[in-house]
Design a protein around this motif. Structure first.
Motif, PDB file in Angstrom:
ATOM      1  N   ASN A 198      89.861  50.604  20.165  1.00  0.00           N
ATOM      2  CA  ASN A 198      89.241  49.604  19.301  1.00  0.00           C
ATOM      3  C   ASN A 198      87.763  49.541  19.655  1.00  0.00           C
ATOM      4  OD1 ASN A 198      88.368  47.433  17.844  1.00  0.00           O
ATOM      5  ND2 ASN A 198      89.847  45.973  18.658  1.00  0.00           N
ATOM      6  N   LEU A 199      86.948  50.221  18.864  1.00  0.00           N
ATOM      7  CA  LEU A 199      85.521  50.313  19.177  1.00  0.00           C
ATOM      8  C   LEU A 199      84.809  48.966  19.042  1.00  0.00           C
ATOM      9  CD1 LEU A 199      84.700  53.717  17.440  1.00  0.00           C
ATOM     10  CD2 LEU A 199      85.255  53.303  19.838  1.00  0.00           C
ATOM     11  N   ARG A 200      85.410  48.029  18.337  1.00  0.00           N
ATOM     12  CA  ARG A 200      84.805  46.701  18.214  1.00  0.00           C
ATOM     13  C   ARG A 200      84.739  45.990  19.557  1.00  0.00           C
ATOM     14  NH1 ARG A 200      84.085  44.179  13.407  1.00  0.00           N
ATOM     15  NH2 ARG A 200      84.449  42.163  14.395  1.00  0.00           N
ATOM     16  N   GLU A 201      85.592  46.385  20.482  1.00  0.00           N
ATOM     17  CA  GLU A 201      85.549  45.781  21.814  1.00  0.00           C
ATOM     18  C   GLU A 201      84.212  46.039  22.495  1.00  0.00           C
ATOM     19  OE1 GLU A 201      88.883  47.405  23.840  1.00  0.00           O
ATOM     20  OE2 GLU A 201      90.353  46.162  22.791  1.00  0.00           O
ATOM     21  N   ASN A 202      83.535  47.124  22.102  1.00  0.00           N
ATOM     22  CA  ASN A 202      82.231  47.437  22.694  1.00  0.00           C
ATOM     23  C   ASN A 202      81.149  46.452  22.270  1.00  0.00           C
ATOM     24  OD1 ASN A 202      83.285  49.659  24.007  1.00  0.00           O
ATOM     25  ND2 ASN A 202      82.848  51.046  22.299  1.00  0.00           N
ATOM     26  N   LEU A 203      81.437  45.656  21.237  1.00  0.00           N
ATOM     27  CA  LEU A 203      80.489  44.615  20.840  1.00  0.00           C
ATOM     28  C   LEU A 203      80.411  43.518  21.906  1.00  0.00           C
ATOM     29  CD1 LEU A 203      81.550  44.171  17.093  1.00  0.00           C
ATOM     30  CD2 LEU A 203      79.547  45.401  17.962  1.00  0.00           C
ATOM     31  N   LEU A 204      81.484  43.386  22.660  1.00  0.00           N
ATOM     32  CA  LEU A 204      81.557  42.310  23.649  1.00  0.00           C
ATOM     33  C   LEU A 204      81.315  42.812  25.065  1.00  0.00           C
ATOM     34  CD1 LEU A 204      84.749  40.537  22.238  1.00  0.00           C
ATOM     35  CD2 LEU A 204      82.354  39.931  21.827  1.00  0.00           C
ATOM     36  N   THR A 205      81.812  43.978  25.348  1.00  0.00           N
ATOM     37  CA  THR A 205      81.638  44.518  26.697  1.00  0.00           C
ATOM     38  C   THR A 205      81.697  46.039  26.631  1.00  0.00           C
ATOM     39  OG1 THR A 205      82.511  44.560  28.963  1.00  0.00           O
ATOM     40  CG2 THR A 205      84.125  44.401  27.191  1.00  0.00           C
ATOM     41  N   GLU A 206      80.920  46.689  27.473  1.00  0.00           N
ATOM     42  CA  GLU A 206      80.889  48.152  27.467  1.00  0.00           C
ATOM     43  C   GLU A 206      82.156  48.700  28.116  1.00  0.00           C
ATOM     44  OE1 GLU A 206      78.269  51.870  29.293  1.00  0.00           O
ATOM     45  OE2 GLU A 206      77.700  49.799  29.697  1.00  0.00           O
ATOM     46  N   ASN A 207      82.874  49.571  27.381  1.00  0.00           N
ATOM     47  CA  ASN A 207      84.053  50.215  27.953  1.00  0.00           C
ATOM     48  C   ASN A 207      83.634  51.416  28.788  1.00  0.00           C
ATOM     49  OD1 ASN A 207      86.156  48.598  26.942  1.00  0.00           O
ATOM     50  ND2 ASN A 207      85.888  49.482  24.914  1.00  0.00           N
ATOM     51  N   GLY A 208      84.428  51.731  29.797  1.00  0.00           N
ATOM     52  CA  GLY A 208      84.094  52.822  30.707  1.00  0.00           C
ATOM     53  C   GLY A 208      83.975  54.158  29.984  1.00  0.00           C
ATOM     54  N   TRP A 209      82.883  54.879  30.245  1.00  0.00           N
ATOM     55  CA  TRP A 209      82.625  56.145  29.564  1.00  0.00           C
ATOM     56  C   TRP A 209      83.556  57.247  30.043  1.00  0.00           C
ATOM     57  CZ3 TRP A 209      81.247  58.190  25.402  1.00  0.00           C
ATOM     58  CH2 TRP A 209      80.883  59.544  25.323  1.00  0.00           C
ATOM     59  N   ALA A 210      84.036  57.178  31.278  1.00  0.00           N
ATOM     60  CA  ALA A 210      84.850  58.263  31.836  1.00  0.00           C
ATOM     61  C   ALA A 210      86.085  58.534  30.997  1.00  0.00           C
ATOM     62  CB  ALA A 210      85.255  57.930  33.269  1.00  0.00           C
ATOM     63  N   ASP A 211      86.676  57.488  30.455  1.00  0.00           N
ATOM     64  CA  ASP A 211      87.876  57.637  29.645  1.00  0.00           C
ATOM     65  C   ASP A 211      87.566  58.366  28.335  1.00  0.00           C
ATOM     66  OD1 ASP A 211      90.663  57.115  29.155  1.00  0.00           O
ATOM     67  OD2 ASP A 211      90.031  55.630  27.686  1.00  0.00           O
ATOM     68  N   TYR A 212      86.445  58.048  27.712  1.00  0.00           N
ATOM     69  CA  TYR A 212      85.990  58.747  26.515  1.00  0.00           C
ATOM     70  C   TYR A 212      85.709  60.219  26.846  1.00  0.00           C
ATOM     71  CZ  TYR A 212      85.080  54.329  23.993  1.00  0.00           C
ATOM     72  OH  TYR A 212      85.197  53.120  23.366  1.00  0.00           O
ATOM     73  N   GLN A 213      85.035  60.400  27.962  1.00  0.00           N
ATOM     74  CA  GLN A 213      84.598  61.736  28.368  1.00  0.00           C
ATOM     75  C   GLN A 213      85.791  62.668  28.577  1.00  0.00           C
ATOM     76  OE1 GLN A 213      82.157  61.672  31.910  1.00  0.00           O
ATOM     77  NE2 GLN A 213      80.769  63.178  31.032  1.00  0.00           N
ATOM     78  N   ASP A 214      86.854  62.150  29.167  1.00  0.00           N
ATOM     79  CA  ASP A 214      88.057  62.943  29.415  1.00  0.00           C
ATOM     80  C   ASP A 214      88.619  63.477  28.102  1.00  0.00           C
ATOM     81  OD1 ASP A 214      90.092  64.031  31.063  1.00  0.00           O
ATOM     82  OD2 ASP A 214      91.410  62.362  30.586  1.00  0.00           O
ATOM     83  N   GLU A 215      88.644  62.621  27.072  1.00  0.00           N
ATOM     84  CA  GLU A 215      89.166  63.023  25.769  1.00  0.00           C
ATOM     85  C   GLU A 215      88.262  64.075  25.117  1.00  0.00           C
ATOM     86  OE1 GLU A 215      91.219  60.724  21.958  1.00  0.00           O
ATOM     87  OE2 GLU A 215      89.868  59.615  23.287  1.00  0.00           O
ATOM     88  N   ILE A 216      86.960  63.867  25.194  1.00  0.00           N
ATOM     89  CA  ILE A 216      86.007  64.810  24.600  1.00  0.00           C
ATOM     90  C   ILE A 216      86.043  66.155  25.319  1.00  0.00           C
ATOM     91  CG2 ILE A 216      83.549  65.272  24.220  1.00  0.00           C
ATOM     92  CD1 ILE A 216      83.235  62.171  23.912  1.00  0.00           C
TER      93      ILE A 216
END
Length: 247
Positions: free
Chosen positions: A93-111
């Motif tokens: 849910n990318l809208r969660e980033n409006l409130l707090t930054e989610n950890g990039w490592a999890d995104y990076q693993d998928e990419i």
């Protein structure tokens, strides 16, 4: 594509579509290697196919990919088919980033797993494949490469990128003996994205048999069911498909 007497690597070959692809080639008289992160999963596959070769590798890591490729070519010098199948799908849910930054490592693993790994492995293995007869690179993408499902935005984006890369690679290698092919799955009944999330999908064996038989008959890009329809969409249909898929 010739489906017999090859030496085939299937990434992410321990479960789901990758395992079914491995079985198809194994049962058609090929030497088959699968790789994945979890040794116990690979060993379970080997129990079903005793002559299957298994190698562990974390494909999200560039140095691991280099070491893996070197070991692969040393142990299997006749390798002539690379099947880039390994993938991670995470609901976000990318809208969660409006409130707090989610950890990039999890995104990076998928990419890194979905996008960097197939491009890098293709790069690393191209010199060896170029010397072989009946060589092929087969990229497993997704219907979501054409119509993204917004609940899995990173996965959809990586598959769109690999579809684009496949088109470019095929064009650039058109004067070589390396076939560049693409399998485009719809939702398939596997554990992709988490256990029980794809139970509504098509049967994995029926899907795999259909698409590989079509590649054997000379097609370069194949889907199945809904993904076959989506890959042939025009602009208006893509727009309508997006609205339908995402409400």
């Amino acid at each position: 594509m010739n489906m017999k007497n090859n030496t085939v690597l299937v990434t992410g070959g321990g479960t789901g579509i990758g395992l079914e692809i491995a079985k198809y080639f194994y049962e058609n008289g090929n030497e088959v290697i699968i790789c994945g992160r979890r040794l116990e999963v690979l060993e379970d596959a080997q129990k079903v196919m005793p002559n299957l070769h298994i190698l562990t590798c974390d494909l999200s890591n560039a140095n691991a990919r280099k070491a893996f490729s070197a070991k692969l070519l040393s142990n299997f010098p006749n390798l002539n088919v690379l099947i880039n199948n390994a993938g991670i799908q995470r609901f976000r849910n990318l809208r969660e980033n409006l409130l707090t930054e989610n950890g990039w490592a999890d995104y990076q693993d998928e990419i890194q797993t979905n996008l960097e790994a197939p491009i890098h492995l293709s790069n690393l293995l191209l010199p060896a494949l170029h010397k072989k007869k009946n060589a092929a690179i087969i990229n497993v993408t997704s219907a979501l490469a054409f119509v993204p499902y917004t609940a899995v935005p990173v996965y959809s984006a990586t598959k769109a990128a690999i579809h684009s890369f496949t088109l470019s690679l095929r064009h650039q290698l058109k004067d070589t003996d390396i076939a560049v092919l693409e399998i485009i799955p719809p939702a398939v009944n596997t554990d992709l994205g988490g256990k029980g999330l794809h139970t509504y999908g098509v049967d994995v064996t029926e899907f795999t048999t259909s698409v590989l038989n079509r590649l054997a008959n000379g097609e370069e890009e194949v889907g199945y069911g809904g993904s076959e329809e989506i890959r042939l969409f025009g602009k208006t249909q893509l727009s309508e498909g997006f609205k339908k898929m995402n409400g």
